[in-house]
Motif scaffolding. Sequence first.
Motif, mmCIF file in Angstrom:
data_model
loop_
_atom_site.group_PDB
_atom_site.id
_atom_site.type_symbol
_atom_site.label_atom_id
_atom_site.label_comp_id
_atom_site.label_asym_id
_atom_site.label_seq_id
_atom_site.Cartn_x
_atom_site.Cartn_y
_atom_site.Cartn_z
ATOM 1 N N VAL A 1 0.860 -1.186 0.000
ATOM 2 C CA VAL A 1 0.000 0.000 0.000
ATOM 3 C C VAL A 1 0.897 1.237 0.000
ATOM 4 O O VAL A 1 1.842 1.326 0.782
ATOM 5 N N LEU A 2 0.580 2.191 -0.878
ATOM 6 C CA LEU A 2 1.319 3.449 -0.974
ATOM 7 C C LEU A 2 0.440 4.590 -0.467
ATOM 8 O O LEU A 2 -0.727 4.700 -0.847
ATOM 9 N N SER A 3 1.036 5.421 0.405
ATOM 10 C CA SER A 3 0.322 6.602 0.914
ATOM 11 C C SER A 3 1.343 7.619 1.410
ATOM 12 O O SER A 3 2.546 7.350 1.423
ATOM 13 N N LYS A 4 0.857 8.769 1.840
ATOM 14 C CA LYS A 4 1.731 9.712 2.538
ATOM 15 C C LYS A 4 2.148 9.034 3.845
ATOM 16 O O LYS A 4 1.366 8.283 4.433
ATOM 17 N N GLU A 5 3.383 9.309 4.289
ATOM 18 C CA GLU A 5 3.871 8.680 5.527
ATOM 19 C C GLU A 5 2.929 8.915 6.699
ATOM 20 O O GLU A 5 2.663 8.025 7.485
ATOM 21 N N ALA A 6 2.411 10.129 6.820
ATOM 22 C CA ALA A 6 1.540 10.478 7.947
ATOM 23 C C ALA A 6 0.234 9.677 7.938
ATOM 24 O O ALA A 6 -0.405 9.526 8.978
ATOM 25 N N LYS B 1 6.410 13.425 1.908
ATOM 26 C CA LYS B 1 7.026 12.156 2.330
ATOM 27 C C LYS B 1 6.012 11.042 2.135
ATOM 28 O O LYS B 1 4.887 11.125 2.631
ATOM 29 N N TYR B 2 6.428 9.988 1.415
ATOM 30 C CA TYR B 2 5.565 8.854 1.138
ATOM 31 C C TYR B 2 6.150 7.584 1.733
ATOM 32 O O TYR B 2 7.355 7.480 1.974
ATOM 33 N N GLY B 3 5.276 6.637 1.951
ATOM 34 C CA GLY B 3 5.718 5.354 2.462
ATOM 35 C C GLY B 3 4.877 4.237 1.890
ATOM 36 O O GLY B 3 3.825 4.468 1.297
ATOM 37 N N PHE B 4 5.381 3.012 2.051
ATOM 38 C CA PHE B 4 4.607 1.833 1.674
ATOM 39 C C PHE B 4 4.555 0.907 2.873
ATOM 40 O O PHE B 4 5.418 0.953 3.756
ATOM 41 N N PHE B 5 3.498 0.082 2.918
ATOM 42 C CA PHE B 5 3.319 -0.813 4.052
ATOM 43 C C PHE B 5 2.381 -1.949 3.677
ATOM 44 O O PHE B 5 1.718 -1.916 2.640
ATOM 45 N N CYS B 6 2.316 -2.943 4.552
ATOM 46 C CA CYS B 6 1.358 -4.037 4.436
ATOM 47 C C CYS B 6 0.239 -3.745 5.428
ATOM 48 O O CYS B 6 0.496 -3.483 6.603
ATOM 49 N N SER B 7 -1.016 -3.807 4.949
ATOM 50 C CA SER B 7 -2.146 -3.468 5.833
ATOM 51 C C SER B 7 -2.758 -4.690 6.526
ATOM 52 O O SER B 7 -3.740 -4.553 7.249
ATOM 53 N N PHE B 8 -2.184 -5.898 6.322
ATOM 54 C CA PHE B 8 -2.654 -7.079 7.052
ATOM 55 C C PHE B 8 -2.497 -6.762 8.542
ATOM 56 O O PHE B 8 -1.495 -6.169 8.953
ATOM 57 N N LYS C 1 7.187 -2.055 6.343
ATOM 58 C CA LYS C 1 6.983 -0.689 5.862
ATOM 59 C C LYS C 1 8.306 -0.156 5.314
ATOM 60 O O LYS C 1 9.373 -0.688 5.611
ATOM 61 N N GLY C 2 8.200 0.901 4.525
ATOM 62 C CA GLY C 2 9.388 1.513 3.962
ATOM 63 C C GLY C 2 9.073 2.885 3.419
ATOM 64 O O GLY C 2 7.926 3.356 3.486
ATOM 65 N N THR C 3 10.086 3.527 2.866
ATOM 66 C CA THR C 3 9.945 4.887 2.340
ATOM 67 C C THR C 3 9.898 4.874 0.811
ATOM 68 O O THR C 3 10.484 4.002 0.170
ATOM 69 N N VAL C 4 9.225 5.861 0.258
ATOM 70 C CA VAL C 4 9.159 6.068 -1.185
ATOM 71 C C VAL C 4 9.632 7.486 -1.442
ATOM 72 O O VAL C 4 9.075 8.439 -0.880
ATOM 73 N N THR C 5 10.646 7.615 -2.287
ATOM 74 C CA THR C 5 11.203 8.927 -2.602
ATOM 75 C C THR C 5 11.051 9.196 -4.089
ATOM 76 O O THR C 5 11.355 8.338 -4.910
#
Length: 148
Positions: free
Chosen positions: A69-74, A127-134, A142-146
């Motif tokens: 899942v991609l979203s803003k970090e916040a 600032k964007y991040g990715f994560f698993c929503s399970f 989770k991690g960062t997207v630049t």
Amino acid sequence: MFAKLVAVSLLTLASSQLMAAECETTIDSTDQMSFSTKAMEIDKSCKTFTVKLTHSGNLPKNVMGHNWVLSKEADMQPIATDGLSAGIDKNYLKEGDARVIAHTKVIGAKETDSVTFDVSKLDANEKYGFFCSFPGHISMMKGTVTLK
């Protein structure tokens, strides 16, 4: 002379392909609740970007499923929290959640899924991040997207 021209043309073509931005990536997920990367860079020259998610583990998706899942970090934790009640059939994401920029479906052992999204939706100053929503996975997955 013609052979030299062809050789120069081929070299030019080859080097331009090497210079082209990589507009896709593959991320693996495991039974140990991990992604194969903690950081992604997306080139601003990409019109779209594709993420292919793989699952190299052995457990089924109802036990150790993962999505990307991609979203803003916040927004990451609030999205994951709101998605808990959505259930696995809705990929643990609240229906119509505008904070979600892109996501794959939840996959299990030996499955894959991919998502392609419009890079123009991203802002280089955000600032964007990715994560698993399970449920519970965001703590480790989770991690960062630049945007570069």
